[in-house]
Each structure stands twice: as structure tokens, then as C-alpha cells.
Design a protein around this motif. Structure first.
Motif, PDB file in Angstrom:
ATOM      1  N   LEU A 110       0.836  -1.200   0.000  1.00 27.89           N
ATOM      2  CA  LEU A 110       0.000   0.000   0.000  1.00 27.89           C
ATOM      3  C   LEU A 110       0.870   1.249   0.000  1.00 27.89           C
ATOM      4  CD1 LEU A 110      -2.850   1.206   0.106  1.00 27.89           C
ATOM      5  CD2 LEU A 110      -2.728   1.053   2.603  1.00 27.89           C
ATOM      6  N   MET A 111       1.918   1.260   0.829  1.00 29.97           N
ATOM      7  CA  MET A 111       2.813   2.421   0.844  1.00 29.97           C
ATOM      8  C   MET A 111       3.521   2.574  -0.497  1.00 29.97           C
ATOM      9  SD  MET A 111       4.354   2.913   4.666  1.00 29.97           S
ATOM     10  CE  MET A 111       5.120   1.315   4.854  1.00 29.97           C
ATOM     11  N   ASP A 112       3.942   1.475  -1.124  1.00 28.02           N
ATOM     12  CA  ASP A 112       4.600   1.548  -2.436  1.00 28.02           C
ATOM     13  C   ASP A 112       3.682   2.164  -3.478  1.00 28.02           C
ATOM     14  OD1 ASP A 112       6.871   0.371  -1.397  1.00 28.02           O
ATOM     15  OD2 ASP A 112       6.437  -1.626  -2.228  1.00 28.02           O
ATOM     16  N   PHE A 113       2.393   1.856  -3.397  1.00 28.61           N
ATOM     17  CA  PHE A 113       1.427   2.354  -4.370  1.00 28.61           C
ATOM     18  C   PHE A 113       1.099   3.831  -4.141  1.00 28.61           C
ATOM     19  CE2 PHE A 113      -2.971   3.192  -5.694  1.00 28.61           C
ATOM     20  CZ  PHE A 113      -2.857   2.891  -7.045  1.00 28.61           C
ATOM     21  N   CYS A 114       1.054   4.264  -2.870  1.00 29.49           N
ATOM     22  CA  CYS A 114       0.514   5.586  -2.532  1.00 29.49           C
ATOM     23  C   CYS A 114       1.532   6.659  -2.196  1.00 29.49           C
ATOM     24  CB  CYS A 114      -0.423   5.464  -1.326  1.00 29.49           C
ATOM     25  SG  CYS A 114      -1.874   4.469  -1.626  1.00 29.49           S
ATOM     26  N   LEU A 115       2.696   6.287  -1.695  1.00 30.35           N
ATOM     27  CA  LEU A 115       3.589   7.273  -1.097  1.00 30.35           C
ATOM     28  C   LEU A 115       4.910   7.404  -1.833  1.00 30.35           C
ATOM     29  CD1 LEU A 115       3.147   6.232   2.656  1.00 30.35           C
ATOM     30  CD2 LEU A 115       1.779   7.864   1.339  1.00 30.35           C
ATOM     31  N   ASP A 116       5.436   8.638  -1.842  1.00 32.82           N
ATOM     32  CA  ASP A 116       6.795   8.814  -2.333  1.00 32.82           C
ATOM     33  C   ASP A 116       7.755   8.491  -1.181  1.00 32.82           C
ATOM     34  OD1 ASP A 116       7.104  11.110  -0.662  1.00 32.82           O
ATOM     35  OD2 ASP A 116       6.643  12.493  -2.303  1.00 32.82           O
TER      36      ASP A 116
END
Length: 178
Positions: A110-116
Motif C-alpha cells: 500500500l505504501m509503495d502504491f501511494c507514497l513517495d
């Protein structure tokens, strides 16, 4: 909708020319009923803000952003999630988002998809990573909705802007961009 009771909560100080309302409800609503609850809240808000009743006809612009068909100088945005709805009106473009803080929902994919990288570091360094992720996500979504353009690369969506108000309200986070 007449049997749905919304408990309204104050949002604190908003910039001049903007108004917002958040309502919380008990029980579960389908996404369609959440949307109807948000529109009901918007109808009350636009009546108080601009003296317009009933809720003006809503159409989408060429990017898909909703607007009032017959009131081009008024802008609005809506958001809803489990347990809450958010509505906002203003004289300039706005965006808003409300999300329930989901305990244990933040994972690497989820972090890989949403966050820089910087946003990811903020989440990992936070005492409450679920809260921090939700705070960043609501800011990103409110800013994207304000602009009216949703880009495919979610990691590139900004989360920092001086014209965003973010508040934690119980187990929800709201962000309002003007």
C-alpha cells in the motif's frame, strides 16, 4: 434518508469564503447511501452559505469534477467513508477527504502504491503509522480533488500545501484544501 441521524462536529477555523460540515453516523451504509448522506449535508451547507435551496443541479466538468450547473462562482466537494460524511463549499476551487483510520491496514504494498520516499519515511517514523498514513492520504486526495485532475501515479500526488487543513476527529481524519 429521513431516518439517518448525522451528528455534526465543528471543524475549527476555516479560511474566509469557505464553509465545511462533517457528520458522523452510527451503523453501516452502502456507498450509495453514504453519497446521498453527503449530498444531504451539502444541501444544508449551501443553504446556509449562499441561501440557495434546494440543492442546485450537479454536473461534471470535462475532467469529471462535480460542479453546480447554474452557479459557476460556487465550488464544492464531497467525501464519505464508513461512519462519516464531509461537505465543503467555497468561492474558489476546493477539495476534501475524510477517511477512517484503519488499524493495521498500512503495509509495504500500500505504501509503495501511494507514497513517495519522503512520505513513506514520515509514516515509518511516526508513533502511530496508521494515523500518519491516513493524514498524508487525506491531504493527497483533498489536493487532487481541488485541482480536478487525478494522475495515474499516486506517489506523485503532493501532500504538502499551505492551503490544507487537516484534523483528527475521533477515529477519522479530514483534510480540506482551498
Amino acid at each position: 434518508m429521513e431516518d439517518l441521524t448525522l451528528t455534526l462536529r465543528p471543524l475549527g477555523e476555516l479560511p474566509s469564503g469557505t464553509a465545511a460540515a462533517v457528520g458522523f453516523y452510527d451503523g453501516e451504509l452502502s456507498p450509495r447511501l453514504q453519497s446521498l448522506a453527503a449530498r444531504s449535508l451539502l444541501a444544508d451547507l449551501i443553504k446556509d452559505f449562499a441561501g440557495i435551496t434546494p440543492l442546485p443541479r450537479i454536473v461534471n466538468d470535462n475532467c469529471g469534477k462535480p460542479r453546480f450547473a447554474d452557479h459557476p462562482s460556487l465550488h464544492f466537494n464531497l467525501s464519505h467513508c464508513d461512519g462519516a460524511v464531509l461537505a465543503m463549499v467555497a468561492r474558489d476551487p476546493v477539495g476534501c477527504d475524510i477517511e477512517r483510520i484503519a488499524t493495521g491496514a498500512v503495509d509495504d504494498s500500500l505504501m509503495d502504491f501511494c507514497l513517495d520516499e519522503a512520505q513513506r519515511a514520515e509514516v515509518l517514523a511516526a508513533a502511530d503509522s496508521d494515523l500518519e498514513f491516513t493524514r498524508i492520504w487525506t491531504r493527497k486526495e483533498a489536493l487532487a480533488k481541488r485541482s480536478g485532475r487525478i494522475y495515474a501515479d499516486v506517489t506523485a500526488w503532493p501532500s504538502d500545501d499551505t492551503r490544507v487543513l487537516t484534523r483528527e476527529l475521533g477515529r477519522h481524519v479530514i483534510s480540506i484544501a482551498w
